[in-house]
Design a protein around this motif. Structure first.
Motif, PDB file in Angstrom:
ATOM      1  N   GLU A 119      12.753  -4.800  -9.127  1.00 22.48           N
ATOM      2  CA  GLU A 119      14.015  -3.723  -8.928  1.00 22.48           C
ATOM      3  C   GLU A 119      14.485  -3.723  -7.545  1.00 22.48           C
ATOM      4  N   GLY A 120      14.027  -4.361  -6.813  1.00 20.23           N
ATOM      5  CA  GLY A 120      14.836  -4.441  -5.410  1.00 20.23           C
ATOM      6  C   GLY A 120      14.395  -3.347  -4.673  1.00 20.23           C
ATOM      7  N   ILE A 121      13.182  -2.674  -5.001  1.00 15.82           N
ATOM      8  CA  ILE A 121      12.667  -1.528  -4.200  1.00 15.82           C
ATOM      9  C   ILE A 121      11.879  -2.154  -2.962  1.00 15.82           C
ATOM     10  N   PRO A 122      12.200  -1.762  -1.771  1.00 16.59           N
ATOM     11  CA  PRO A 122      11.440  -1.969  -0.700  1.00 16.59           C
ATOM     12  C   PRO A 122       9.977  -1.354  -0.423  1.00 16.59           C
ATOM     13  N   TYR A 123       9.159  -1.955  -0.044  1.00 17.21           N
ATOM     14  CA  TYR A 123       7.781  -1.448  -0.081  1.00 17.21           C
ATOM     15  C   TYR A 123       6.952  -2.146   1.157  1.00 17.21           C
ATOM     16  N   GLN A 124       6.070  -1.347   1.361  1.00 11.90           N
ATOM     17  CA  GLN A 124       4.988  -1.630   2.286  1.00 11.90           C
ATOM     18  C   GLN A 124       3.781  -1.918   1.781  1.00 11.90           C
ATOM     19  N   TYR A 125       2.864  -2.974   1.769  1.00 15.74           N
ATOM     20  CA  TYR A 125       1.643  -3.451   1.237  1.00 15.74           C
ATOM     21  C   TYR A 125       0.820  -3.918   2.155  1.00 15.74           C
ATOM     22  N   ALA A 126      -0.431  -3.623   2.216  1.00 20.49           N
ATOM     23  CA  ALA A 126      -1.521  -4.450   3.047  1.00 20.49           C
ATOM     24  C   ALA A 126      -2.855  -4.352   2.471  1.00 20.49           C
ATOM     25  N   ALA A 127      -3.775  -5.361   2.701  1.00 23.96           N
ATOM     26  CA  ALA A 127      -4.972  -5.472   2.199  1.00 23.96           C
ATOM     27  C   ALA A 127      -5.661  -6.265   3.032  1.00 23.96           C
ATOM     28  N   ASN A 128      -7.115  -5.756   3.153  1.00 28.51           N
ATOM     29  CA  ASN A 128      -8.053  -6.421   3.922  1.00 28.51           C
ATOM     30  C   ASN A 128      -9.317  -6.611   3.511  1.00 28.51           C
ATOM     31  N   ASP A 129     -10.005  -7.349   3.862  1.00 27.97           N
ATOM     32  CA  ASP A 129     -11.541  -7.474   3.634  1.00 27.97           C
ATOM     33  C   ASP A 129     -12.360  -6.975   4.751  1.00 27.97           C
ATOM     34  N   PHE A 130     -13.541  -6.232   4.130  1.00 27.05           N
ATOM     35  CA  PHE A 130     -14.313  -5.868   4.918  1.00 27.05           C
ATOM     36  C   PHE A 130     -16.049  -5.916   4.609  1.00 27.05           C
ATOM     37  N   PRO A 131     -16.734  -6.457   5.454  1.00 27.76           N
ATOM     38  CA  PRO A 131     -17.763  -6.860   5.283  1.00 27.76           C
ATOM     39  C   PRO A 131     -18.902  -5.684   4.721  1.00 27.76           C
ATOM     40  N   THR A 132     -18.873  -4.509   5.054  1.00 29.57           N
ATOM     41  CA  THR A 132     -19.435  -3.298   4.382  1.00 29.57           C
ATOM     42  C   THR A 132     -18.343  -2.255   3.824  1.00 29.57           C
ATOM     43  N   PHE A 133     -19.111  -1.583   2.906  1.00 24.65           N
ATOM     44  CA  PHE A 133     -18.337  -0.272   2.750  1.00 24.65           C
ATOM     45  C   PHE A 133     -17.997   0.670   3.919  1.00 24.65           C
ATOM     46  N   LEU A 134     -18.865   1.046   4.677  1.00 20.70           N
ATOM     47  CA  LEU A 134     -18.829   1.767   5.870  1.00 20.70           C
ATOM     48  C   LEU A 134     -17.584   1.362   6.641  1.00 20.70           C
TER      49      LEU A 134
END
Length: 462
Positions: free
Chosen positions: A272-287
């Protein structure tokens, strides 16, 4: 309308519906003596820890409060029963989610808690159901509880578990807080620590036509079963201007695996050509991942209603289209929708009284408008709009469905069925057994229909 710092100096300054006195309850004896005093003097009673409550259960005109906030004991131990064998954590009624998470993390464990870290773990959160970022993996807060320590209206201290006072255990685990007894502590499952990935996504309606915006929303909705079936929980916000995934938390998945769950939505945005901001990261623990990529949810006032949206509405293109139309109607009429997408359809190891609608829900939708600090009449109008116009758009799609009793309209019609499902009659019988005089009251709590608030604030029998 108590003393309000946002109103003019000449405006009234009264206690209003806040409690008159609060007892710093630091022991079982404090609970017992407060209960006895309230009954001897015919005083309204309120149980309060943090006051995270939208329905007025933590306040009461002229009331005396059992304030549990300083019951902070935490103990981790081994637990053995027919239903569960493993690590468990016993928390006092004043322990908040972050305190429990930090204590668990230090031992390589994790517990189920709310998205807000300041919520009280053993109070209305777990007693009312309790969702959060780990719910799709481990179940609701109520599903974690192994036993309760409770002071009844008569002053008895009881243990409620799968084998002792089973009916009281069943009622406390999902049947609503502050109505069957005053909880001193809860023992909950403590799970092995887990690696998590967390993602955020934001896109706006100002950069696209409305059709493209809501078509993308439809794609997102259609992807929710795959997301939650993976053990992830998605907390999102929808307005007419912006869509935000505040946090998509996936225990046991990498950031790359997590992105694959969102890929249909990301592909649609690209198409659709919609600009967006996306980020994803890994963490060793939930906290470490907890709120690392999103702000702590603020404690705010609002006019709200709620609905549990069933997975059946995401089973076909036509039903998704109908749901999208309903959501579009709600936000274009000035409200905000907060969604929490989960899969908690697995029956808990010990049967409990959680609203059965949770077991078939795709997400919990909270429809809200912001609290007006200076115009109380506007708040009344906004609440009526949510109750009579906006929320029915969702209810009409699932007439026999339900709502999360902790995040709902205090004036919900037919609240007994909507909040408690077919559990209500049994819950009411248990209420009458352990609290025959109706000492414990909360608006929309089981048995509250026996009482009515008068114009002068008094609580009187109907």
């Amino acid at each position: 309308m108590s003393c309000d710092p946002f109103t003019p100096p000449e405006a009234q300054c009264i206690v209003g519906t806040y409690v008159q006195y609060a007892v710093n309850a630091s022991s079982a004896e404090d609970f017992k003596s407060t209960l006895a005093f309230a009954q001897k003097n015919n005083i309204r009673l309120v149980i309060r820890n943090t006051g995270h409550d939208y329905l007025g259960k933590s306040t009461g005109a002229g009331a005396l409060a059992i304030w549990t906030h300083h019951l902070k004991d935490i103990a981790v131990h081994d637990y053995v029963s027919d239903a569960y064998t493993g690590k468990a954590m016993t928390v006092g009624a004043g322990v908040q989610v972050r305190e429990a998470l930090v204590a668990a993390d230090a031992l390589g464990l994790v517990i189920v808690g709310g998205d807000s870290s300041s919520v009280g773990l053993a109070g209305g959160y777990s007693q009312g159901g309790g969702h959060g970022p780990l719910a799709s993996t481990f179940g609701l807060g109520a599903d974690q509880v192994l036993e309760w320590q409770v002071i009844t209206a008569s002053g008895q201290q009881l243990t409620a578990s799968a084998t002792t006072n089973e009916d009281l255990y069943w009622a406390l685990s999902g049947g609503g807080g502050g109505t069957y007894g005053a909880v001193l502590s809860a023992t909950v499952k403590a799970h092995p620590s887990v690696q998590v990935s967390v993602a955020n996504l934001t896109f706006s309606n100002t950069d696209a036509t409305s059709d493209a915006y809501y078509d993308t929303l439809s794609v997102f909705l259609g992807s929710l079963p795959n997301i939650t079936d993976s053990g992830a929980v998605c907390i999102w916000l929808l307005t007419s201007d912006v869509f935000v995934i505040q946090s998509l938390t996936a225990p046991g998945l990498t950031a790359q695996e997590l992105q694959s769950l969102l890929q249909p939505t990301l592909d649609k945005l690209e198409q659709e050509g919609i600009p967006y901001q996306y980020a994803a990261n890994d963490f060793p623990t939930f906290l470490e991942g907890y709120h690392s990529m999103s702000a702590e949810p603020p404690a705010t006032g609002g006019n709200i209603g709620g609905r549990l949206v069933p997975r059946s509405l995401l089973s076909s293109d036509s039903s998704i289209a109908s749901l999208t139309d309903a959501l579009q109607f709600i936000v274009t009429n000035g409200a905000v929708i907060s969604g929490l997408s989960v899969n908690v359809n697995q029956a808990p190891s010990i049967p409990n009284s959680v609203n059965p609608a949770w077991r078939t829900a795709a997400f919990s939708a909270v429809v809200g408008s912001f609290w007006n600090e200076t115009d109380f009449e506007q708040n009344l109008k906004d609440q009526q709009l949510i109750r009579n116009v906006l929320l029915p758009k969702l209810a009409d799609l699932d007439p026999n469905g339900g709502a999360y009793l902790n995040e709902a309209d205090f004036g919900q019609p037919n609240w007994q069925r909507v909040f408690y499902g077919n559990n209500y009659d049994r819950l009411l019988a248990i209420k009458k057994k352990y609290d025959p005089s109706g000492v414990f009251y909360g608006l929309t709590a089981v048995g509250s229909e026996a009482w009515q608030s008068q114009p002068d604030g008094r609580l009187c029998r109907v």
